[in-house]
Structure formats: C-alpha cells, structure tokens
Design an enzyme around this catalytic site. Structure first.
Site, PDB file in Angstrom:
ATOM      1  N   THR A 161      42.560  27.771  34.563  1.00 32.31           N
ATOM      2  CA  THR A 161      42.869  28.641  35.699  1.00 32.31           C
ATOM      3  C   THR A 161      42.508  27.859  36.942  1.00 32.31           C
ATOM      4  O   THR A 161      41.752  26.899  36.870  1.00 32.31           O
ATOM      5  CB  THR A 161      42.020  29.935  35.615  1.00 32.31           C
ATOM      6  OG1 THR A 161      42.512  30.749  34.556  1.00 32.31           O
ATOM      7  CG2 THR A 161      42.024  30.740  36.876  1.00 32.31           C
ATOM      8  N   ARG A 189      50.751  39.378  27.277  1.00 33.27           N
ATOM      9  CA  ARG A 189      49.287  39.395  27.429  1.00 33.27           C
ATOM     10  C   ARG A 189      48.929  39.146  28.907  1.00 33.27           C
ATOM     11  O   ARG A 189      49.444  38.247  29.545  1.00 33.27           O
ATOM     12  CB  ARG A 189      48.684  38.313  26.545  1.00 33.27           C
ATOM     13  CG  ARG A 189      47.159  38.172  26.628  1.00 33.27           C
ATOM     14  CD  ARG A 189      46.733  37.056  27.531  1.00 33.27           C
ATOM     15  NE  ARG A 189      45.287  36.855  27.555  1.00 33.27           N
ATOM     16  CZ  ARG A 189      44.650  36.096  28.439  1.00 33.27           C
ATOM     17  NH1 ARG A 189      45.330  35.452  29.366  1.00 33.27           N
ATOM     18  NH2 ARG A 189      43.350  35.979  28.405  1.00 33.27           N
ATOM     19  N   GLY A 191      45.668  38.458  31.508  1.00 33.41           N
ATOM     20  CA  GLY A 191      44.263  38.064  31.478  1.00 33.41           C
ATOM     21  C   GLY A 191      43.472  38.583  32.670  1.00 33.41           C
ATOM     22  O   GLY A 191      43.934  39.439  33.443  1.00 33.41           O
ATOM     23  N   ASP A 192      42.276  38.059  32.787  1.00 31.38           N
ATOM     24  CA  ASP A 192      41.334  38.519  33.818  1.00 31.38           C
ATOM     25  C   ASP A 192      41.692  38.091  35.229  1.00 31.38           C
ATOM     26  O   ASP A 192      41.276  38.723  36.207  1.00 31.38           O
ATOM     27  CB  ASP A 192      39.942  37.957  33.517  1.00 31.38           C
ATOM     28  CG  ASP A 192      39.975  36.421  33.572  1.00 31.38           C
ATOM     29  OD1 ASP A 192      40.640  35.809  32.702  1.00 31.38           O
ATOM     30  OD2 ASP A 192      39.396  35.835  34.505  1.00 31.38           O
ATOM     31  N   THR A 211      36.868  31.777  35.561  1.00 34.72           N
ATOM     32  CA  THR A 211      37.748  31.109  34.609  1.00 34.72           C
ATOM     33  C   THR A 211      37.093  31.135  33.249  1.00 34.72           C
ATOM     34  O   THR A 211      35.885  31.306  33.140  1.00 34.72           O
ATOM     35  CB  THR A 211      38.052  29.670  35.046  1.00 34.72           C
ATOM     36  OG1 THR A 211      38.856  29.041  34.044  1.00 34.72           O
ATOM     37  CG2 THR A 211      36.796  28.850  35.263  1.00 34.72           C
ATOM     38  N   GLY A 212      37.901  30.971  32.202  1.00 34.98           N
ATOM     39  CA  GLY A 212      37.368  30.985  30.844  1.00 34.98           C
ATOM     40  C   GLY A 212      38.113  31.990  29.994  1.00 34.98           C
ATOM     41  O   GLY A 212      39.275  32.308  30.272  1.00 34.98           O
ATOM     42  N   GLY A 214      39.538  35.023  29.042  1.00 33.08           N
ATOM     43  CA  GLY A 214      39.860  36.165  29.891  1.00 33.08           C
ATOM     44  C   GLY A 214      39.416  37.495  29.333  1.00 33.08           C
ATOM     45  O   GLY A 214      38.978  38.375  30.075  1.00 33.08           O
TER      46      GLY A 214
END
Ligand code: ASP
Length: 301
Positions: A161, A189, A191-192, A211-212, A214
C-alpha cells in the site's frame, strides 16, 4: 516558519527477493515522493493537497502496490482502494473496487470535496471519475510483471500500500492511503486502506496511514485507535502507535505498519514485520528514508 512535517509509507510485510533486488529503486522512489511533498508544504500547500500530490507520485511508481503496479485479484484484474481525510474538520472521501482511474487518491478527494458521501464503490466510483474528467488508463497500464509473477506463484501472499500523512503550516493534518490490495484476493474484496478509522484517519490529535494485513487492520480499527490512545490515555504519538501494534492483551494476528504525524510535527513509524518502506521529513527538517526494521523503531510493551 511554522512547523511542517510529512511522512510516507510504501507497504509493510515480509522481505522478498524482489525488494532486495530493487532496494535502491525503492529508496529513490520514497525520497522523490517525500521531497516533493515537503516542498509543497514549504510553499504553503495545505496538508490535504500535499498528501494527495505525494500519494499520486507513489501511485505512478510501478514499484509500489497502488495505481500502476497494483496487485491482481484471483481473476487477474486490478481493483484499487483509496481514502483521504482532512483532520481540520474530519471530512473524508474514499473509494473502493476502482478500475481504470490512474490516481485513485484523487478520486477519493473528489468524493470528499464534491459529494455528500464518504465512500463510493465500483461502477459509481468510475462514473464519478468520468464526471470529473479524471485521467483514465487502459487496464494494461496498471499490470506489471512483478504482480503477474506473484499471482502465478500460488504460495505468494503479495500485498502493499502507499500512504502519506502531513502537517501544514496552518497546523492542520491530513492522511491518505491508496492500494491495489492483496494478490489473489476474491474479486470484490475491499481492504482497510479505504476504510476511515482503519487504514486512514486524521483529526486534531494526529493523522495516520496504515499498511499490512487489511483484515486485521479493519478489525482492530488501527488508525483511529492511535488517535484515541493519545486523547484518552495521554500517550505520545510513538507510544500510541507502538501500543496499537504490540498490545500484549490484544495481540494482532498479522503484519501491520503505521505512519503518523501529530500537531507538533513529530513523526512516528511502527511496524511488527520485517520491513516497512518509509520516509519522512519532520519538523526539524531531518530526512529519513528506510525499508528494514531497526532497533530504535520497535519498542515492545
Ligand atoms: N492493507 C492493504 C489491504 O489489505 C494491503 C497492504 O497494505 O499490504 O488491502
């Protein structure tokens, strides 16, 4: 001059042969982006403008998983998420399942500035981009060899990200996050990165971009937690970031990285994995550009 500060990340997670082979290119990409964003702030840009412009640079760089170079879902398609938040009034805009739009962060900005909504997804996001004459690209523009290889490698769990946080000369903060998500994810999907409070949040305490993995960033509401810990527990910015990631009472089952700035122009990086691509120029003007973990950064609780 009033204090200004800016920090970015370009993804966090495990190390890889690709990252090692392209180490210099990553450092250069991070440095270009942070110096550009900082110069905008020096010239008087608002935090929101600096964040948008800096994220655009990272989206355009194919080394990062956002915009050109975004991860491919299980259909081999790119679907991008992005969010931007203005801490001065807690307004925000975000988009998900974005296709064709060269700079999803700019589309998120349009949602914030030009609609009464916070989040627009899929076909509505594309329609909004067309309405505002944002630059659209053929889907091949976004696809790079690294991501095709990651998708072919069934064991690969590619993600990444880009994000930016900034404090401007008026004392306002903003955060922005943009991503191609996770390789081989189910189509649709989300994500965060585009979820306000999870992968992106800004108020008058701090601005954070994450980041990481999600799914765990969403369920742990990471970016908002940093602001709450500062406000309710009186933690410093670095303490709040470290505690959010390393709280022994509520361990996080995944890779997470955070970059944050507060109203004093202090910057915090925290991550629980091998690396987080990151760069900053804090209130003192000190430039940091780094990728791997270093002893000074992670303070276990
Ligand atoms: N957080 C992103 C997502 O889950 C991926 C990443 O930052 O590595 O979409």
């Amino acid at each position: 001059m009033n204090k200004i500060a800016i920090a970015i990340h370009g993804g966090a997670g495990e190390n890889s042969e690709f990252i090692e082979a392209n180490y210099a290119g990553y450092l250069e990409g991070l440095r270009n982006a942070i110096e550009h964003g900082h110069q905008l702030l020096v010239d008087g840009a608002s935090a929101v403008d600096a964040v948008e412009a800096t994220v655009q640079i990272l989206e355009d760089n194919p080394l990062f998983n956002a915009g050109r170079g975004a991860a491919l879902n299980s259909d081999g398609e790119v679907e991008m998420d992005a969010a931007i938040m203005d801490g001065s009034n807690r307004s925000a805009g975000s988009v998900s399942m974005v296709t064709q739009v060269k700079n999803p962060i700019t589309l998120a900005r349009k949602v914030m500035d030009n609609t009464k909504h916070v989040h627009i997804a899929g076909y509505g996001a594309l329609r909004l981009a067309k309405d505002h004459e944002l630059e659209l690209m053929h889907k091949d523009y976004f696809i790079v060899e690294r991501q095709l290889n990651d998708l072919k490698d069934e064991k690969s769990y590619g993600h990444g990200t880009v994000g930016c946080v900034a404090l401007d000369s008026q004392g306002n903060m903003a955060a922005g996050t943009s991503t191609g998500g996770i390789t081989n994810s189910l189509p649709g999907r989300v994500g965060d990165s585009c979820m306000i409070g999870a992968g992106c949040y800004a108020d008058s305490n701090c601005a954070s971009s994450c980041t990481g993995d999600g799914e765990v960033i969403i369920t742990n509401v990471i970016a908002h937690k940093v602001a709450l810990l500062m406000e309710l527990k009186g933690m410093t910015l670095q303490e709040a970031c470290d505690y959010t990631i390393n709280n022994p009472n509520q361990p996080i089952a995944g890779d997470v990285g955070i970059v944050s700035v507060n109203q004093y122009g202090e910057i915090a990086f925290s991550f629980n994995c091998d690396r987080m691509h990151r760069a900053s120029i804090d209130r003192t003007g000190e430039l940091v550009v780094d990728i791997y973990q270093s002893d000074s950064l992670l303070k276990p609780f």
